[in-house]
Design an enzyme around this catalytic site. Structure first.
Site, short mmCIF file in Angstrom:
data_model
loop_
_atom_site.label_atom_id
_atom_site.label_comp_id
_atom_site.label_asym_id
_atom_site.label_seq_id
_atom_site.Cartn_x
_atom_site.Cartn_y
_atom_site.Cartn_z
N HIS A 235 4.65 -13.09 -5.09
CA HIS A 235 3.86 -11.99 -4.60
C HIS A 235 2.36 -12.23 -4.27
O HIS A 235 1.68 -11.23 -4.55
CB HIS A 235 4.09 -10.66 -5.42
N ARG A 291 -12.15 -3.00 -2.79
CA ARG A 291 -13.29 -4.20 -2.93
C ARG A 291 -13.09 -5.08 -1.73
O ARG A 291 -12.23 -4.88 -0.80
CB ARG A 291 -13.01 -4.92 -4.09
P1 ADP Z 1 0.07 -6.22 -6.45
O1 ADP Z 1 -1.19 -5.27 -6.86
O2 ADP Z 1 0.45 -6.89 -7.73
O3 ADP Z 1 -0.49 -7.52 -5.44
P2 ADP Z 1 1.31 -4.94 -4.34
O4 ADP Z 1 1.98 -3.48 -4.55
O5 ADP Z 1 0.31 -4.91 -3.63
O6 ADP Z 1 1.18 -5.49 -6.12
O7 ADP Z 1 2.75 -5.77 -3.89
C1 ADP Z 1 2.41 -7.26 -3.82
C2 ADP Z 1 3.56 -7.88 -2.92
O8 ADP Z 1 4.78 -7.45 -3.54
C3 ADP Z 1 3.82 -7.22 -1.58
O9 ADP Z 1 2.85 -7.82 -0.71
C4 ADP Z 1 5.20 -7.31 -1.36
O10 ADP Z 1 5.39 -8.73 -0.84
C5 ADP Z 1 5.90 -7.19 -2.72
N1 ADP Z 1 6.32 -6.08 -2.70
C6 ADP Z 1 5.64 -4.79 -3.41
N2 ADP Z 1 6.29 -3.57 -3.16
C7 ADP Z 1 7.23 -3.83 -2.56
C8 ADP Z 1 8.67 -3.25 -1.93
N3 ADP Z 1 8.84 -1.78 -2.44
N4 ADP Z 1 9.61 -3.91 -1.49
C9 ADP Z 1 9.75 -5.28 -1.29
N5 ADP Z 1 8.44 -5.96 -1.67
C10 ADP Z 1 7.49 -5.37 -2.41
#
Ligand code: ADP
Length: 448
Positions: A235, A291
């Site tokens: 991720h 940010r």
């Molecule tokens: P963080 O703040 O930890 O970076 P995010 O909510 O931005 O978390 O999610 C990071 C990544 O996790 C996304 O870019 C995607 O790859 C994966 N992800 C998050 N939510 C989902 C979801 N509902 N289904 C599939 N993948 C997800």
């Protein structure tokens, strides 16, 4: 305009902010831990202040030490960069309470978006489409099972205080969900000191598409297009590009408009990024980053807009001075994150840099604090350089990127340059045919 800005960060982003300040005739103050006394961001700044020992919690996360440094150097403003205190609402508030300008949004907006449950509620209320999910926090296994029945498997459990991809667990069945719930909570507790989690429908083949926003204090809001950050490991982003090979002009226009309208309704100001997952032609909000982001240079390359300069101007109260129609998009840009890591195992590889040579030429930008003889400390994030290539077309960009990766020499430590070299030559990537799971399949030999 400000006379002097304290940069509350280190590494390439401290340097990036210093450069924008220099271009604007603003003096800079660097802060550093004892491990960073000879870092490039310290060498180039007009003044520097040591704020503590190597562990980040005692230095780069030490709010009182940073505010004291700003006070004794008479800085008018603090730029937090990304990571560290950049999304810490208490820090933003403390800075302002000391009569120093925080270069970013208000503490209230940081707080709202820092908690993913309040962020999703605010996003929904502002008209952003969201991933279907639990209504707020999920407190027990029973509640998790009931929520999963409602939305259908697979599901993903995410930390309310999340960031950096930590505390996220998928589940494809009730049995898996029980384990995932416990694991996600303990990981969230360990990483953020807050075990609270929520749930979302797990999207199977989405792309990660994010919209860069700029909003001033006078009601003007523009977007600078999207970035495709689907190439991820655990991720976390590995390579980013703008524009996304997956969006057509209509989809781009639609999501840009929706994002700007939401920002207007929220009354948000300064730079921000709204992150979406994009699947089957639909966008789903996942979070907002209040940010500057690591990958901002790809947007700068295709718009010609210096995002850090805009952050500083906005914080100083200047009007944006242009409208959406004035924002021109041209060409294609790709950024490779280069980490001090083994390219196969991803084990950290800190140490002393031997030979060092950066690529150059038309359409090539390197943001890095490295130099020959520099010691990469083991205490911080492993990203040591960003290589950004620009071309009039995606193909021209790719050709320059391959050339630049080939020229890049970093001796003495292991880096992820060999991995980036493989990625930019992979047929699926060359065709723009990838989703958020592609990189993991590629690493496992299941994709080309
Ligand atoms: P963080 O703040 O930890 O970076 P995010 O909510 O931005 O978390 O999610 C990071 C990544 O996790 C996304 O870019 C995607 O790859 C994966 N992800 C998050 N939510 C989902 C979801 N509902 N289904 C599939 N993948 C997800």
């Amino acid at each position: 305009m400000f006379d002097k800005i304290l940069i509350a960060n280190r590494g390439e982003i401290a340097l990036r902010i210093h450069r924008a300040c220099r271009d604007m005739g603003i003096k800079t103050v660097a802060v550093h831990s004892t491990a960073d006394h000879d870092a490039m961001h310290v060498r180039l700044a007009d003044e520097s202040v040591c704020i503590g020992p190597p562990p980040a919690r005692d230095s780069y996360l030490n709010k009182a030490a940073i505010i004291a440094a700003a006070t004794i150097t008479n800085a008018d403003a603090v730029h937090p960069g990304y990571g560290f205190l950049s999304e810490n609402a208490d820090f933003a508030q403390m800075v302002e309470e000391h009569g120093i300008c925080f270069i970013g949004p208000t503490a209230e907006h940081i707080r709202m978006m820092g908690d993913k449950i309040t962020a999703k509620r605010a996003a929904l209320a502002a008209g952003l489409p969201c991933v279907p999910g639990s209504d707020g926090a999920v407190e027990s296994e029973e509640q998790a099972l009931a929520a999963a029945e409602g939305m259908g498997y697979p599901v993903i459990i995410k930390a309310t205080a999340g960031g950096g991809g930590k505390g996220m667990k998928q589940a494809r069945s009730p049995d898996q969900l029980r384990d995932a719930f416990r694991l996600a909570r303990s990981e969230a507790k360990a990483a953020f000191g807050n075990a609270e989690v929520y749930m979302e429908k797990y999207l199977q083949h989405p792309r990660h598409i994010e919209i860069q926003i700029l909003a001033d204090n006078h009601g003007a809001v523009v977007h600078l297009g999207e970035r495709d950050c689907s190439l991820q490991r655990n991720h976390q982003k590995v390579l980013e590009e703008a524009p996304s090979p997956a969006l057509n002009a209509d989809a781009r226009e639609r999501i840009g408009r929706i994002a700007c309208e939401a920002i207007g309704r929220l009354g948000y100001r300064n730079a921000g990024t709204i992150e979406f997952l994009y699947e089957n032609g639909e966008f789903y909000f996942i979070e907002m980053n209040t940010r500057l982001q690591v990958e901002h240079p790809v947007t700068e390359a295709i718009t010609g807009i210096d995002i850090v300069r805009e952050q500083i101007r906005i914080a100083a109260g200047a009007p944006l001075g242009y409208t959406q129609a004035d924002v021109r998009f041209a060409g294609h840009a790709i950024e490779c994150r280069i980490n001090a890591e083994d390219p196969e195992t991803f084990a950290p590889s800190p140490g002393r840099i031997g030979g060092f040579h950066t690529p150059g030429g038309l359409g090539v930008r390197v943001d890095s604090g490295l130099y020959s003889g520099y010691m990469v400390p083991p205490h911080y994030d492993s990203m040591i350089a960003k290589l950004i290539a620009f071309g009039n077309t995606r193909n021209e960009c790719l050709m320059r990127l391959r050339r630049a990766l080939g020229e890049f020499v970093i001796e003495g430590i292991k880096t992820t340059i060999p991995l980036q070299n493989r990625l930019v030559n992979a047929p699926d990537f060359v065709n723009g045919d990838y989703d958020i799971h592609w990189l993991e399949r590629f690493m496992a030999g299941e994709a080309q």
